[in-house]
Design an enzyme around this catalytic site. Sequence first.
Site, mmCIF file in Angstrom:
data_model
loop_
_atom_site.group_PDB
_atom_site.id
_atom_site.type_symbol
_atom_site.label_atom_id
_atom_site.label_comp_id
_atom_site.label_asym_id
_atom_site.label_seq_id
_atom_site.Cartn_x
_atom_site.Cartn_y
_atom_site.Cartn_z
ATOM 1 N N SER A 99 35.098 21.671 -2.378
ATOM 2 C CA SER A 99 32.899 21.550 -1.905
ATOM 3 C C SER A 99 32.655 20.949 -3.380
ATOM 4 O O SER A 99 32.929 22.231 -4.598
ATOM 5 C CB SER A 99 32.303 21.534 -0.790
ATOM 6 O OG SER A 99 31.250 21.033 -0.907
ATOM 7 N N ASP A 100 32.253 20.280 -3.520
ATOM 8 C CA ASP A 100 31.370 19.565 -4.794
ATOM 9 C C ASP A 100 29.416 19.019 -4.992
ATOM 10 O O ASP A 100 29.394 18.314 -3.442
ATOM 11 C CB ASP A 100 31.787 18.263 -6.052
ATOM 12 C CG ASP A 100 31.171 18.750 -6.800
ATOM 13 O OD1 ASP A 100 31.220 20.061 -7.757
ATOM 14 O OD2 ASP A 100 30.373 18.221 -7.951
ATOM 15 N N THR A 101 28.790 20.090 -5.193
ATOM 16 C CA THR A 101 27.024 19.684 -4.961
ATOM 17 C C THR A 101 26.852 18.935 -5.694
ATOM 18 O O THR A 101 27.046 19.217 -7.591
ATOM 19 C CB THR A 101 26.544 20.061 -4.245
ATOM 20 O OG1 THR A 101 27.241 20.520 -3.097
ATOM 21 C CG2 THR A 101 25.085 20.246 -3.796
#
Length: 208
Positions: free
Chosen positions: A85-87
């Site tokens: 995941s990346d934000t």
Amino acid sequence: MITNEELLIVPMAAHQLILASSSPRRQELIQSFGLPYIIRVSDADETVEQKITPSEFVEVLSLRKAATVREMLEASDKHGIIIGSDTVVVYNDEVLGKPVDEEDAFRMLKAMQGQTHQVFSGVACVDAETGKQVVSHSVTNVHMKAMSDEQIRRYIATGEPRDKAGSYAIQGIGATIISGIEGDYFTVVGLPLSLLSDMLLEFNIQVL
């Protein structure tokens, strides 16, 4: 909270989920599913040279993190679904990552105060054995309160913005500087659980 030591005593084959992240908040969120999991920190390169949209950016990095962990696993350990995941925070078409120092954090927070910005979170699920991939993302609008320079400085002094995209954490004291959101709260925290649960169905894993 389950510790890494407790997780390591369970055979790898028993794990359904492999979280490719060192983020404490993502670890807490994945635990809420009630499914067996382990942590495998990805050391993936997070630079992207080509010009792409924020949604493409978080999907590319999410998949890169998951794929890197798959490459790290020994053949005998390739069981379960790897989750990357990346934000990123986006304001006025600028991608705001983690601040390099306190002045950079001040710059970000000063620009966004009293305004609305977007938070994009990408999610990638990769079958450790077969390499099957499912990638997606979600976006949430976040309304930040108008703040004085002194308030911004006091928030920075808490240390919370130091390693956060956009220089704030909605799940911490940063909640006091947010007036509202439109969309999924967990997208802002860093792991959209509703989206992830739907993606896991592609691998015959049901959260409920």
